[in-house]
Design a protein around this motif. Structure first.
Motif, mmCIF file in Angstrom:
data_model
loop_
_atom_site.group_PDB
_atom_site.id
_atom_site.type_symbol
_atom_site.label_atom_id
_atom_site.label_comp_id
_atom_site.label_asym_id
_atom_site.label_seq_id
_atom_site.Cartn_x
_atom_site.Cartn_y
_atom_site.Cartn_z
ATOM 1 N N GLU A 62 0.844 -1.183 0.000
ATOM 2 C CA GLU A 62 0.000 0.000 0.000
ATOM 3 C C GLU A 62 0.885 1.239 0.000
ATOM 4 O OE1 GLU A 62 -2.797 0.118 3.147
ATOM 5 O OE2 GLU A 62 -3.844 -1.733 2.560
ATOM 6 N N VAL A 63 0.387 2.303 -0.591
ATOM 7 C CA VAL A 63 1.120 3.579 -0.597
ATOM 8 C C VAL A 63 0.655 4.413 0.584
ATOM 9 C CG1 VAL A 63 1.607 5.698 -1.889
ATOM 10 C CG2 VAL A 63 1.318 3.515 -3.104
ATOM 11 N N ASP A 64 1.610 4.920 1.350
ATOM 12 C CA ASP A 64 1.291 5.822 2.446
ATOM 13 C C ASP A 64 1.187 7.239 1.860
ATOM 14 O OD1 ASP A 64 0.988 7.296 4.703
ATOM 15 O OD2 ASP A 64 2.900 6.724 5.640
ATOM 16 N N TRP A 65 0.000 7.617 1.460
ATOM 17 C CA TRP A 65 -0.191 8.880 0.750
ATOM 18 C C TRP A 65 0.104 10.095 1.614
ATOM 19 C CZ3 TRP A 65 -0.240 8.265 -4.209
ATOM 20 C CH2 TRP A 65 -0.774 7.115 -4.770
ATOM 21 N N LYS A 66 0.178 9.938 2.916
ATOM 22 C CA LYS A 66 0.454 11.080 3.796
ATOM 23 C C LYS A 66 1.952 11.399 3.883
ATOM 24 C CE LYS A 66 -3.612 10.430 6.728
ATOM 25 N NZ LYS A 66 -4.112 10.226 8.122
ATOM 26 N N SER A 67 2.790 10.514 3.356
ATOM 27 C CA SER A 67 4.242 10.737 3.494
ATOM 28 C C SER A 67 4.953 10.748 2.146
ATOM 29 C CB SER A 67 4.852 9.661 4.397
ATOM 30 O OG SER A 67 4.652 8.375 3.831
ATOM 31 N N SER A 92 2.655 -0.405 -8.179
ATOM 32 C CA SER A 92 2.944 -1.651 -8.887
ATOM 33 C C SER A 92 2.754 -1.418 -10.375
ATOM 34 C CB SER A 92 2.020 -2.765 -8.405
ATOM 35 O OG SER A 92 0.686 -2.513 -8.828
ATOM 36 N N LEU A 93 3.374 -2.254 -11.201
ATOM 37 C CA LEU A 93 3.254 -2.100 -12.644
ATOM 38 C C LEU A 93 1.792 -2.200 -13.076
ATOM 39 C CD1 LEU A 93 4.548 -1.782 -15.417
ATOM 40 C CD2 LEU A 93 4.844 -4.280 -15.474
ATOM 41 N N ASP A 94 1.068 -3.172 -12.509
ATOM 42 C CA ASP A 94 -0.338 -3.340 -12.885
ATOM 43 C C ASP A 94 -1.162 -2.106 -12.514
ATOM 44 O OD1 ASP A 94 0.136 -5.815 -13.933
ATOM 45 O OD2 ASP A 94 -0.476 -6.919 -12.137
ATOM 46 N N ALA A 95 -0.892 -1.548 -11.323
ATOM 47 C CA ALA A 95 -1.644 -0.366 -10.892
ATOM 48 C C ALA A 95 -1.366 0.816 -11.817
ATOM 49 C CB ALA A 95 -1.279 -0.013 -9.454
ATOM 50 N N PHE A 96 -0.128 0.952 -12.236
ATOM 51 C CA PHE A 96 0.210 2.059 -13.127
ATOM 52 C C PHE A 96 -0.458 1.880 -14.491
ATOM 53 C CE2 PHE A 96 2.869 4.138 -16.316
ATOM 54 C CZ PHE A 96 2.891 5.442 -15.812
#
Length: 589
Positions: A62-67, A92-96
């Motif tokens: 998961e990406v920590d969008w706050k940091s 991730s490549l798939d997410a991009f």
């Protein structure tokens, strides 16, 4: 209206991306590092630049969008109400790929869970950017670690730049933005200002590594090594030498492993190389020209300490005006020694030392290099002008009595300035001359044919040496001299304003302001320029060679300046320091 031809679109970009990220085609990618340079106004975020780099490392679950912000403090863009934020995160490549698909379907770019403002984004054909050679490439000031085989680059191009025009309209803001970003990222934004607002997708080639070497038999060889997880396949290795706008050598060979030997008849190298995947029909490598060291020249020089060294003795005035002796120890050079052998080059040094890079006649036709004050052929110059051109000087007295040689030279020279204003003055004309007066402004800027563009004239209020006697009382004290000088300067401004006011006519389409630098404001200046500002791209500038009041009288040279934008910036800075009624001579309503 003719139908617009679309050479590329978002669907083709997505298809090309799918093709390139397939494992083993050009690399092995598991994630994409996304770096965003953001403009911040209130709560609105605007894309200044996005760089997405495909890499082999795994993305976090998961990406920590706050940091994701690299800058902990707010970065203010000087002279604006904008702030700058720099974000970096990994998908991730798939997410991009899903984000790219969303763009294909909706035309909106939103890789993070926040609303991102962009201009009008259009997919453009892919490019391949080699690593730097002897000269650096502007792309490599933006791309990440493009050191080896090179990178495929896909772009979503901001074609409108609607949110970024404030940067292009004032290039100092662009310089400031580049400085702010440079503190956090190894990116040179000002070197690729045309890419601002874009989404850049970088795919570095990692399936092979290559090395170019000099060969005694064939003078150029290229060895390739495949990634351990890739089965070797056929590639075409091609090399060419491009000299003096001519292909002087070319050779190619198909190999799958090992080394390709190419006969280019150039022991010192100079070839640029491409490696083309025959099976997948994709470029795997490209290089700028690669040169090989075949000889080295060494020379030694020695400075003898003490009195044994030969010295140059001379006199130089000191701060008191007294002639003080000077003594300089001279360096004696020894003869150079050559190690190795230089390759045979029958065309050298003549090609590299070509006297002119372009025909002087071509430069003259574009008014990029013109000499004035040479009497020969001046009358012929006037006679050769098309019949339509003299109407621009119809207000002048062209009677036989007044058409003197000096007058004719002056008219020829001024017509060239008027030609430049017609060609390049569509966004404004700035005239910078320490001796500029009202008569000069009438003979130049009033002839700019572009309706409503910004015309600026800047003078230092200086008078030519033959402008008449000085009216200052010789025996007056210093205070009285200053008072008289100020009164004389004010009277001169009033006279200049009255001259322009009386001669302005209907002023249709004229947007002109005339300022003077005086007192301690700004800084003194000597050079004379005519400048053509640009909202987008670099300003153009010409060095006038002399002041307008003597234009064409004596020998001088009108010459285009290589870097016009710094000159335009300097003019703009001084202009802004002379804001106020005390520096204004005259302006249109």
């Amino acid at each position: 209206m003719p139908k617009k031809m679309i050479a590329w679109d978002a669907a083709r970009t997505r298809a090309k991306l799918d093709e390139l990220v397939e494992p083993g085609v050009i690399g092995f990618y598991r994630s994409v590092e996304v770096t965003e340079v953001l403009g911040v106004q209130g709560k609105a975020l605007t894309n200044f630049l996005t760089l997405a780099v495909a890499e082999p490392v795994e993305a976090p679950a998961e990406v920590d969008w706050k940091s994701i912000l690299l800058n902990q403090k707010r970065l203010k863009l000087r002279g604006t109400d904008w702030y700058v934020g720099i974000a970096q995160y990994r998908l991730s490549l798939d997410a991009f790929l899903e984000k790219v698909s969303e763009f294909e379907m909706t035309g909106r770019w939103r890789p993070a869970p926040v609303e991102l403002q962009t201009g009008t984004l259009a997919a453009v054909p892919p490019q391949f950017v080699p690593a730097d050679g002897f000269k650096s490439h502007p792309w490599n000031g933006v791309l990440k670690n493009n050191f080896f085989e090179g990178s495929h680059v896909l772009e979503l191009f901001d074609t409108s730049k609607e949110h970024l025009r404030f940067l292009f309209g004032e290039s100092r803001r662009l310089t400031c933005l580049a400085e702010l970003v440079g503190e956090y990222l190894p990116i040179k934004l000002d070197g690729m200002s045309d890419r601002l607002g874009n989404i850049i997708i970088q795919l570095p080639v990692t399936v092979i590594s290559s090395e170019a070497r000099s060969s005694s038999d064939y003078d150029h060889s290229v060895a390739i090594t495949w990634h351990p997880d890739v089965s070797p396949r056929n590639v075409r290795v091609a090399a060419e030498i491009w000299q003096d706008s001519t292909v002087t050598s070319f050779d190619a060979a198909v190999i799958s492993t090992g080394e390709a030997t190419l006969q280019l008849n150039s022991p010192g190298g100079g070839a640029r190389t491409q490696i083309w995947d025959e099976d997948r029909r994709v470029l795997l490598s490209a290089t700028p020209p690669v040169h090989f060291l075949t000889a080295a020249s060494f020379s030694m020089s020695i400075a003898h300490p003490g009195s044994s060294s030969p010295r140059r003795d001379f006199l130089l005035p000191d701060s008191m005006g007294n002639m003080a002796p000077q003594s300089l120890a001279l360096i004696q050079e020894r003869s150079a020694q050559l190690i190795g052998s230089k390759p045979e080059a029958p065309r050298e040094p003549w090609v590299s030392q070509r006297v002119f890079s372009e025909s002087v006649a071509s430069l003259k036709s574009r008014r990029e290099f013109v000499q004035y004050g040479l009497d020969e052929g001046v009358l012929q110059e006037v006679e050769k002008k098309p019949a339509a051109e003299p109407e621009s000087i119809q207000a002048e007295d062209t009677s036989a009595e007044n058409l003197s040689r000096k007058f004719t030279r002056r008219m020829v020279a001024l017509e060239d300035l008027r030609w430049l204003m017609k060609e390049h003055g569509g966004e404004g004309v700035w005239l910078w001359d320490p001796f500029l007066n009202a008569e000069d402004v009438l003979r130049t800027l009033f002839f700019c044919p572009h309706h409503g563009v910004q015309l600026r004239a800047l003078t230092a209020g200086k008078a030519p040496p033959d402008d008449g006697p000085n009216s200052v009382v010789e025996d007056a004290d210093e205070r009285e001299r200053r008072r008289q000088a100020l009164a004389r300067a004010e009277q001169k401004k009033r006279d200049q304003a009255a001259h322009l006011e009386a001669a302005k006519g209907n002023g249709r389409g004229l947007h002109l302001e005339f300022r003077v630098r005086e007192g301690g404001a700004g800084w003194g200046f000597h050079d004379r320029f005519i400048i053509f500002p640009r909202e987008i791209g670099s300003a153009l500038a010409w060095s006038l060679g002399t002041s307008i009041n003597s234009y064409g009288d004596e020998h001088h040279i009108l010459q285009k300046v290589a870097h016009g934008e710094p000159i335009a910036q300097a003019f703009q800075e001084l202009w802004e320091q002379l804001e106020g009624e005390q520096y204004l001579i005259w302006k249109t309503p």
